[in-house]
Design an enzyme around this catalytic site. Sequence first.
Site, PDB file in Angstrom:
ATOM      1  N   ALA A   2      -1.284   0.931   2.759  1.00 58.47           N
ATOM      2  CA  ALA A   2      -2.438   0.837   3.642  1.00 58.47           C
ATOM      3  C   ALA A   2      -3.439  -0.101   2.984  1.00 58.47           C
ATOM      4  CB  ALA A   2      -3.033   2.224   3.837  1.00 58.47           C
ATOM      5  N   GLY A  62       1.771   3.415   2.053  1.00 60.93           N
ATOM      6  CA  GLY A  62       2.094   3.367   3.483  1.00 60.93           C
ATOM      7  C   GLY A  62       3.337   2.535   3.772  1.00 60.93           C
ATOM      8  N   GLU A  66       6.247   4.772   3.141  1.00 61.84           N
ATOM      9  CA  GLU A  66       6.263   5.735   4.251  1.00 61.84           C
ATOM     10  C   GLU A  66       6.785   5.104   5.534  1.00 61.84           C
ATOM     11  OE1 GLU A  66       2.137   6.457   3.361  1.00 61.84           O
ATOM     12  OE2 GLU A  66       2.510   8.573   3.042  1.00 61.84           O
ATOM     13  N   GLU A 126      -0.701   6.273  -4.357  1.00 64.68           N
ATOM     14  CA  GLU A 126      -2.007   6.757  -3.896  1.00 64.68           C
ATOM     15  C   GLU A 126      -2.760   7.517  -4.979  1.00 64.68           C
ATOM     16  OE1 GLU A 126       0.815   6.944  -2.198  1.00 64.68           O
ATOM     17  OE2 GLU A 126       0.491   6.374  -0.106  1.00 64.68           O
TER      18      GLU A 126
HETATM   19  N1  DAK Z   1      -4.414  -3.380   0.398  1.00 63.08           N
HETATM   20  C1  DAK Z   1      -5.172  -4.495   0.458  1.00 63.08           C
HETATM   21  N2  DAK Z   1      -4.858  -5.630  -0.172  1.00 63.08           N
HETATM   22  C2  DAK Z   1      -3.756  -5.631  -0.925  1.00 63.08           C
HETATM   23  C3  DAK Z   1      -2.918  -4.501  -1.051  1.00 63.08           C
HETATM   24  C4  DAK Z   1      -3.281  -3.323  -0.345  1.00 63.08           C
HETATM   25  N3  DAK Z   1      -2.560  -2.204  -0.363  1.00 63.08           N
HETATM   26  N4  DAK Z   1      -1.895  -4.810  -1.870  1.00 63.08           N
HETATM   27  C5  DAK Z   1      -2.088  -6.087  -2.231  1.00 63.08           C
HETATM   28  N5  DAK Z   1      -3.190  -6.593  -1.662  1.00 63.08           N
HETATM   29  C6  DAK Z   1      -3.755  -7.937  -1.810  1.00 63.08           C
HETATM   30  C7  DAK Z   1      -4.405  -8.103  -3.175  1.00 63.08           C
HETATM   31  O1  DAK Z   1      -5.710  -7.594  -3.179  1.00 63.08           O
HETATM   32  C8  DAK Z   1      -4.374  -9.623  -3.313  1.00 63.08           C
HETATM   33  O2  DAK Z   1      -5.400 -10.165  -2.523  1.00 63.08           O
HETATM   34  P1  DAK Z   1      -6.299 -11.437  -3.082  1.00 63.08           P
HETATM   35  O3  DAK Z   1      -6.874 -10.991  -4.368  1.00 63.08           O
HETATM   36  O4  DAK Z   1      -5.285 -12.533  -3.259  1.00 63.08           O
HETATM   37  O5  DAK Z   1      -7.285 -11.669  -1.992  1.00 63.08           O
HETATM   38  C9  DAK Z   1      -3.071 -10.001  -2.636  1.00 63.08           C
HETATM   39  O6  DAK Z   1      -2.725  -8.899  -1.800  1.00 63.08           O
HETATM   40  C10 DAK Z   1      -1.933 -10.201  -3.628  1.00 63.08           C
HETATM   41  O7  DAK Z   1      -1.851  -9.054  -4.449  1.00 63.08           O
HETATM   42  P2  DAK Z   1      -1.853  -9.107  -6.051  1.00 63.08           P
HETATM   43  O8  DAK Z   1      -2.580 -10.313  -6.540  1.00 63.08           O
HETATM   44  O9  DAK Z   1      -2.290  -7.774  -6.536  1.00 63.08           O
HETATM   45  O10 DAK Z   1      -0.294  -9.317  -6.337  1.00 63.08           O
HETATM   46  P3  DAK Z   1       0.535  -8.849  -7.620  1.00 63.08           P
HETATM   47  O11 DAK Z   1       1.877  -9.476  -7.481  1.00 63.08           O
HETATM   48  O12 DAK Z   1      -0.256  -9.091  -8.884  1.00 63.08           O
HETATM   49  O13 DAK Z   1       0.678  -7.276  -7.478  1.00 63.08           O
HETATM   50  C11 DAK Z   1       1.140  -5.203  -6.276  1.00 63.08           C
HETATM   51  C12 DAK Z   1       1.423  -6.725  -6.401  1.00 63.08           C
HETATM   52  C13 DAK Z   1       1.829  -4.738  -4.992  1.00 63.08           C
HETATM   53  C14 DAK Z   1       1.754  -4.456  -7.464  1.00 63.08           C
HETATM   54  C15 DAK Z   1      -0.371  -4.968  -6.215  1.00 63.08           C
HETATM   55  O14 DAK Z   1      -0.938  -5.847  -5.206  1.00 63.08           O
HETATM   56  C16 DAK Z   1      -0.743  -3.574  -5.858  1.00 63.08           C
HETATM   57  O15 DAK Z   1      -0.683  -2.681  -6.713  1.00 63.08           O
HETATM   58  N6  DAK Z   1      -1.164  -3.365  -4.621  1.00 63.08           N
HETATM   59  C17 DAK Z   1      -1.641  -2.083  -4.162  1.00 63.08           C
HETATM   60  C18 DAK Z   1      -0.464  -1.152  -3.916  1.00 63.08           C
HETATM   61  C19 DAK Z   1      -0.937   0.215  -3.512  1.00 63.08           C
HETATM   62  O16 DAK Z   1      -1.684   0.881  -4.257  1.00 63.08           O
HETATM   63  N7  DAK Z   1      -0.520   0.638  -2.342  1.00 63.08           N
HETATM   64  C20 DAK Z   1      -0.897   1.916  -1.816  1.00 63.08           C
HETATM   65  C21 DAK Z   1      -2.126   1.744  -1.001  1.00 63.08           C
HETATM   66  S1  DAK Z   1      -2.773   3.316  -0.573  1.00 63.08           S
HETATM   67  C22 DAK Z   1      -4.436   8.198   4.642  1.00 63.08           C
HETATM   68  C23 DAK Z   1      -3.939   7.117   5.284  1.00 63.08           C
HETATM   69  C24 DAK Z   1      -3.182   6.235   4.586  1.00 63.08           C
HETATM   70  C25 DAK Z   1      -2.935   6.383   3.265  1.00 63.08           C
HETATM   71  C26 DAK Z   1      -3.468   7.437   2.637  1.00 63.08           C
HETATM   72  C27 DAK Z   1      -4.213   8.370   3.316  1.00 63.08           C
HETATM   73  N8  DAK Z   1      -5.248   9.154   5.365  1.00 63.08           N
HETATM   74  C28 DAK Z   1      -6.124   8.634   6.365  1.00 63.08           C
HETATM   75  C29 DAK Z   1      -4.954  10.526   5.283  1.00 63.08           C
HETATM   76  C30 DAK Z   1      -2.155   5.399   2.578  1.00 63.08           C
HETATM   77  C31 DAK Z   1      -2.571   4.932   1.415  1.00 63.08           C
HETATM   78  C32 DAK Z   1      -1.957   3.782   0.784  1.00 63.08           C
HETATM   79  O17 DAK Z   1      -0.973   3.190   1.211  1.00 63.08           O
END
Ligand code: DAK
Length: 257
Positions: free
Chosen positions: A63, A108, A111, A131
């Site tokens: 997400a 997400g 998921e 998360e």
């Molecule tokens: N959201 C927003 N932007 C993201 C992103 C994300 N999840 N993942 C990557 N990006 C963006 C980065 O900010 C970066 O943007 P700029 O800085 O270039 O503007 C660009 O994509 C490239 O990413 P990186 O520079 O970080 O690339 P790397 O190769 O260094 O790293 C990575 C890749 C996938 C390991 C890293 O980007 C990363 O850790 N990303 C976040 C992964 C993550 O934590 N995903 C889970 C998100 S939380 C709920 C509803 C939904 C949810 C929960 C509760 N309720 C309402 C109950 C769901 C939650 C989630 O999914």
Amino acid sequence: MAVEVTREGAVAVVTVARPEALNALNSATNQLLLAAVRELSADDSVRAVVLTGGGDKSFVAGADIAEMQGFTAEEARRFGALGQAVMSGIEAAPQPWIAAVNGFALGGGCELALACDVRFAAEKAKFGQPEITLGITPGFGGTQRLPRNVGDGWAKYLVLSGRHLRADEALRIGLVQAVFAKDELMPQALKLAQELAAKSPLAMRYCKAAVNAAADTDIATGQGIERDLFALAFASEDQSEGMAAFLEKRPPEFNGR
Ligand code: DAK
């Protein structure tokens, strides 16, 4: 356009295309995805769907953290409900959905892959529920579909640690069904989709519904559902055609009636 839908005969390919954010799901993308799920579900000419991520790095990196950061509790609830509608819509779709996981499938994104019926992965794909590292819980079904697919132990390992799994590890625990070299992923996903598209769409829908029901029911109720769907199949032309074709030693031609 953050969600692209293309057609290859009876197969639709849905691409989440926000590569600049590694295809992270913001509300706008989830709305488009929900519209695509609804449109494809209502289209009888679509017999199978392949879901993948745009660009060469990511399936869906979760997400959108930038959007979620400022959420009030009520906005988070609405965001979660929208994401859950996408996942439940895929699960309830009459056609099979195949996730072609071409890179990061985190949060997400993992998921979303889990909501699909079959998961194929590229060798460099990464899976995880990070998360916990953001101070939140999975919100699009990860705490529910993950244990159903891989068991409590692996689900807790992933959800509690936030660690990523490589594709070969995901294969070993049953999170994905097959792993391919990068260039082979889409051809293999499309090959399976074409194969499923040639089956009886009625039997496909009943089979999917029966297996989906297994996760939510006790065995007696589940067997009742299985028995009823089995009986219903005998009301179809596809059953007559499938059995006649077998006995006449020819390929079946299903019409979905
Ligand atoms: N959201 C927003 N932007 C993201 C992103 C994300 N999840 N993942 C990557 N990006 C963006 C980065 O900010 C970066 O943007 P700029 O800085 O270039 O503007 C660009 O994509 C490239 O990413 P990186 O520079 O970080 O690339 P790397 O190769 O260094 O790293 C990575 C890749 C996938 C390991 C890293 O980007 C990363 O850790 N990303 C976040 C992964 C993550 O934590 N995903 C889970 C998100 S939380 C709920 C509803 C939904 C949810 C929960 C509760 N309720 C309402 C109950 C769901 C939650 C989630 O999914």
